[in-house]
Design a protein around this motif. Structure first.
Motif, PDB file in Angstrom:
ATOM      1  N   PHE A  28      15.589   8.013  -4.462  1.00  0.00           N
ATOM      2  CA  PHE A  28      16.717   7.231  -3.943  1.00  0.00           C
ATOM      3  C   PHE A  28      16.634   5.819  -4.532  1.00  0.00           C
ATOM      4  O   PHE A  28      15.974   4.936  -3.983  1.00  0.00           O
ATOM      5  CB  PHE A  28      16.684   7.180  -2.414  1.00  0.00           C
ATOM      6  N   ARG A  29      17.348   5.604  -5.638  1.00  0.00           N
ATOM      7  CA  ARG A  29      17.190   4.342  -6.375  1.00  0.00           C
ATOM      8  C   ARG A  29      18.146   3.237  -5.940  1.00  0.00           C
ATOM      9  O   ARG A  29      18.111   2.146  -6.496  1.00  0.00           O
ATOM     10  CB  ARG A  29      17.344   4.600  -7.881  1.00  0.00           C
ATOM     11  N   ASP A  30      19.001   3.517  -4.974  1.00  0.00           N
ATOM     12  CA  ASP A  30      19.831   2.432  -4.451  1.00  0.00           C
ATOM     13  C   ASP A  30      20.143   2.705  -2.996  1.00  0.00           C
ATOM     14  O   ASP A  30      20.189   3.866  -2.543  1.00  0.00           O
ATOM     15  CB  ASP A  30      21.129   2.288  -5.253  1.00  0.00           C
ATOM     16  N   ILE A  31      20.354   1.624  -2.260  1.00  0.00           N
ATOM     17  CA  ILE A  31      20.681   1.707  -0.844  1.00  0.00           C
ATOM     18  C   ILE A  31      21.619   0.567  -0.497  1.00  0.00           C
ATOM     19  O   ILE A  31      21.494  -0.545  -1.027  1.00  0.00           O
ATOM     20  CB  ILE A  31      19.402   1.657   0.023  1.00  0.00           C
ATOM     21  N   ASP A  42       0.786  -1.226   0.000  1.00  0.00           N
ATOM     22  CA  ASP A  42       0.000   0.000   0.000  1.00  0.00           C
ATOM     23  C   ASP A  42       0.826   1.288   0.000  1.00  0.00           C
ATOM     24  O   ASP A  42       0.298   2.369   0.270  1.00  0.00           O
ATOM     25  CB  ASP A  42      -0.920   0.013   1.216  1.00  0.00           C
ATOM     26  N   LYS A  43       2.116   1.206  -0.319  1.00  0.00           N
ATOM     27  CA  LYS A  43       2.937   2.412  -0.328  1.00  0.00           C
ATOM     28  C   LYS A  43       2.785   3.145  -1.656  1.00  0.00           C
ATOM     29  O   LYS A  43       2.773   2.531  -2.717  1.00  0.00           O
ATOM     30  CB  LYS A  43       4.406   2.075  -0.083  1.00  0.00           C
ATOM     31  N   LYS A  44       2.705   4.450  -1.614  1.00  0.00           N
ATOM     32  CA  LYS A  44       2.512   5.262  -2.816  1.00  0.00           C
ATOM     33  C   LYS A  44       3.854   5.737  -3.374  1.00  0.00           C
ATOM     34  O   LYS A  44       4.025   6.893  -3.752  1.00  0.00           O
ATOM     35  CB  LYS A  44       1.630   6.470  -2.491  1.00  0.00           C
ATOM     36  N   ILE A  45       4.810   4.822  -3.449  1.00  0.00           N
ATOM     37  CA  ILE A  45       6.145   5.163  -3.935  1.00  0.00           C
ATOM     38  C   ILE A  45       6.665   4.022  -4.803  1.00  0.00           C
ATOM     39  O   ILE A  45       6.181   2.893  -4.732  1.00  0.00           O
ATOM     40  CB  ILE A  45       7.141   5.395  -2.769  1.00  0.00           C
ATOM     41  N   SER A  46       7.651   4.347  -5.625  1.00  0.00           N
ATOM     42  CA  SER A  46       8.360   3.328  -6.390  1.00  0.00           C
ATOM     43  C   SER A  46       9.649   2.995  -5.661  1.00  0.00           C
ATOM     44  O   SER A  46      10.457   3.890  -5.372  1.00  0.00           O
ATOM     45  CB  SER A  46       8.682   3.847  -7.795  1.00  0.00           C
ATOM     46  N   GLY A  74      14.362  17.411   3.695  1.00  0.00           N
ATOM     47  CA  GLY A  74      15.082  18.202   2.701  1.00  0.00           C
ATOM     48  C   GLY A  74      15.225  17.512   1.364  1.00  0.00           C
ATOM     49  O   GLY A  74      15.706  18.116   0.400  1.00  0.00           O
ATOM     50  N   PHE A  75      14.798  16.242   1.297  1.00  0.00           N
ATOM     51  CA  PHE A  75      14.940  15.462   0.064  1.00  0.00           C
ATOM     52  C   PHE A  75      13.603  14.799  -0.300  1.00  0.00           C
ATOM     53  O   PHE A  75      13.563  13.702  -0.832  1.00  0.00           O
ATOM     54  CB  PHE A  75      16.028  14.399   0.235  1.00  0.00           C
ATOM     55  N   GLU A  76      12.524  15.519  -0.042  1.00  0.00           N
ATOM     56  CA  GLU A  76      11.189  14.962  -0.217  1.00  0.00           C
ATOM     57  C   GLU A  76      10.861  14.622  -1.675  1.00  0.00           C
ATOM     58  O   GLU A  76       9.942  13.828  -1.932  1.00  0.00           O
ATOM     59  CB  GLU A  76      10.152  15.928   0.340  1.00  0.00           C
ATOM     60  N   SER A 123      11.254   6.573  -4.407  1.00  0.00           N
ATOM     61  CA  SER A 123      10.858   7.919  -4.813  1.00  0.00           C
ATOM     62  C   SER A 123      10.318   8.714  -3.623  1.00  0.00           C
ATOM     63  O   SER A 123      10.076   8.166  -2.543  1.00  0.00           O
ATOM     64  CB  SER A 123       9.809   7.831  -5.918  1.00  0.00           C
ATOM     65  N   GLU A 124      10.143  10.021  -3.861  1.00  0.00           N
ATOM     66  CA  GLU A 124       9.596  10.925  -2.849  1.00  0.00           C
ATOM     67  C   GLU A 124      10.412  10.924  -1.564  1.00  0.00           C
ATOM     68  O   GLU A 124       9.867  11.094  -0.470  1.00  0.00           O
ATOM     69  CB  GLU A 124       8.126  10.576  -2.538  1.00  0.00           C
ATOM     70  N   GLY A 125      11.735  10.702  -1.674  1.00  0.00           N
ATOM     71  CA  GLY A 125      12.619  10.756  -0.518  1.00  0.00           C
ATOM     72  C   GLY A 125      12.393   9.653   0.490  1.00  0.00           C
ATOM     73  O   GLY A 125      12.746   9.789   1.676  1.00  0.00           O
ATOM     74  N   ALA A 126      11.828   8.533   0.056  1.00  0.00           N
ATOM     75  CA  ALA A 126      11.392   7.491   0.988  1.00  0.00           C
ATOM     76  C   ALA A 126      12.473   6.462   1.293  1.00  0.00           C
ATOM     77  O   ALA A 126      13.203   6.018   0.410  1.00  0.00           O
ATOM     78  CB  ALA A 126      10.165   6.784   0.435  1.00  0.00           C
ATOM     79  N   VAL A 127      12.526   6.062   2.564  1.00  0.00           N
ATOM     80  CA  VAL A 127      13.375   4.958   3.028  1.00  0.00           C
ATOM     81  C   VAL A 127      12.542   4.130   4.001  1.00  0.00           C
ATOM     82  O   VAL A 127      11.817   4.676   4.841  1.00  0.00           O
ATOM     83  CB  VAL A 127      14.650   5.467   3.730  1.00  0.00           C
TER      84      VAL A 127
END
Length: 333
Positions: free
Chosen positions: A76-79, A28-32, A70-72, A49-53
């Motif tokens: 972030f395509r890699d971790i 249910d997360k609204k991010i990629s 600050g990075f909303e 996306s959208e600064g999500a971790v």
């Protein structure tokens, strides 16, 4: 008798692959989510996306979700995570950033910033907790590379004269953070796509039987088995605009790129990520599902039609997780 034995063996392989499936843990997360790092069987980090971790310390049962202050709007395509408290995230562009946390994501420090016009970071990889590499799309026909030797606390680009030279229309895909991986204990291998799709090992560049010729085609991911010995390397990709096509979406080399073979039964569509598991077992995922191989990529079985961008096995453990558009999954038997 030989036919009976072969039939039983084939049934065993098919049955083993069919026994594997994917359980969706988050939907249910609204991010990629394209960044995924599995530290052990309990600790998993994702980024997107959208600064999500996101972080779980109980095998994916519950999650802590963070929007990096600050990075909303950053993707972030890699971790890369090292434990339940320490992780490094990669923001792709405008400008490109790398950030690090040492307190479980409560705070983040910018450890690298690049405002160069056209800079677009694609993937990170770490050999161990200290030594890592990040790769970016070509600028002035040269593929960007930076290194860290202190666990991602500081980064420096390699001298520009050593940047690998790309051809016109050749680039890297930031689809799963896995287009670069350790080849051995000190070197990496990476793959490109677009108008050209090649494998880069040291100063050598190898043509691959992977679909190429358009901006949407090419190699997306590479994985290596036996980095201490003679490695088996599997590459996946295809065309992300034709998710069901099996045309030239996978190839295998066991001699460092000098020759390639293709599967007898290919993964069942475009694939953005491939991961080595154990023995002869491999996993691959993409927009139309997940494939499993029990014979070093010779044949692939479609075990799930759940869409994911990335799959990773625990660095210290056996658990395997997936991340994609709004959801996280786990390989179960």
């Amino acid at each position: 008798m030989q036919k009976i034995i072969f039939g039983l063996f084939t049934f065993f392989l098919f049955g083993f692959a069919k026994a594997q499936t994917v359980k969706v843990l988050v939907a249910d997360k609204k991010i990629s989510m394209r960044g995924l790092s599995v530290v052990n069987d309990k600790v998993i980090w994702v980024s997107g996306s959208e600064g999500a971790v996101g972080r779980s310390i109980d095998s994916g049962t519950t999650w802590k979700w963070i929007t990096v202050k600050g990075f909303e709007k950053t993707d972030f395509r890699d971790i890369e995570a090292f434990d339940g408290m320490t992780a490094v995230i990669m923001g792709i562009a405008d400008p490109a950033y790398i950030l690090k946390t040492v307190d479980g994501g409560d705070s983040w420090k910018v450890v690298y910033e690049n405002k160069t016009k056209g800079m677009f970071l694609d993937a990170m990889h770490f050999w161990n907790e200290m030594s890592g590499i990040v790769i970016g799309d070509p600028i002035d026909d040269k593929i960007f590379i930076a290194r860290t030797f202190d666990g991602g606390t500081t980064w420096e680009s390699i001298p520009p004269q050593y940047f690998p030279v790309a051809e016109k229309g050749e680039a890297c895909f930031a689809s799963s953070g896995t287009n670069i991986v350790a080849l051995n204990l000190s070197e990496a291998v990476f793959v490109t796509g677009g108008l050209r799709s090649r494998m880069f090992i040291r100063n050598d560049k190898f043509e691959m039987p992977i679909l190429q010729g358009k901006e949407s085609t090419g190699a997306n991911s590479v994985a290596v088995k036996n980095i201490k010995k003679k490695p088996t390397i599997i590459v996946v990709g295809g065309d992300f605009t034709t998710k069901d096509s099996t045309t030239k979406n996978c190839c295998i080399t066991t001699d460092g790129g000098k020759t390639f073979t293709v599967p007898d039964i290919a993964p069942h569509g475009y694939r953005s990520c491939v991961e080595y598991l154990q023995k002869k077992n491999w996993l691959s995922c993409g927009l139309n599902g997940v494939d499993y191989s029990t014979n070093d990529g010779k044949t692939w079985t479609w075990i799930s039609k759940e869409s994911f961008h990335v799959c990773k096995k625990a660095k210290k453990g056996k658990a395997v997780f997936f991340a994609g558009n709004g959801k996280i999954g786990k390989l179960v038997q």
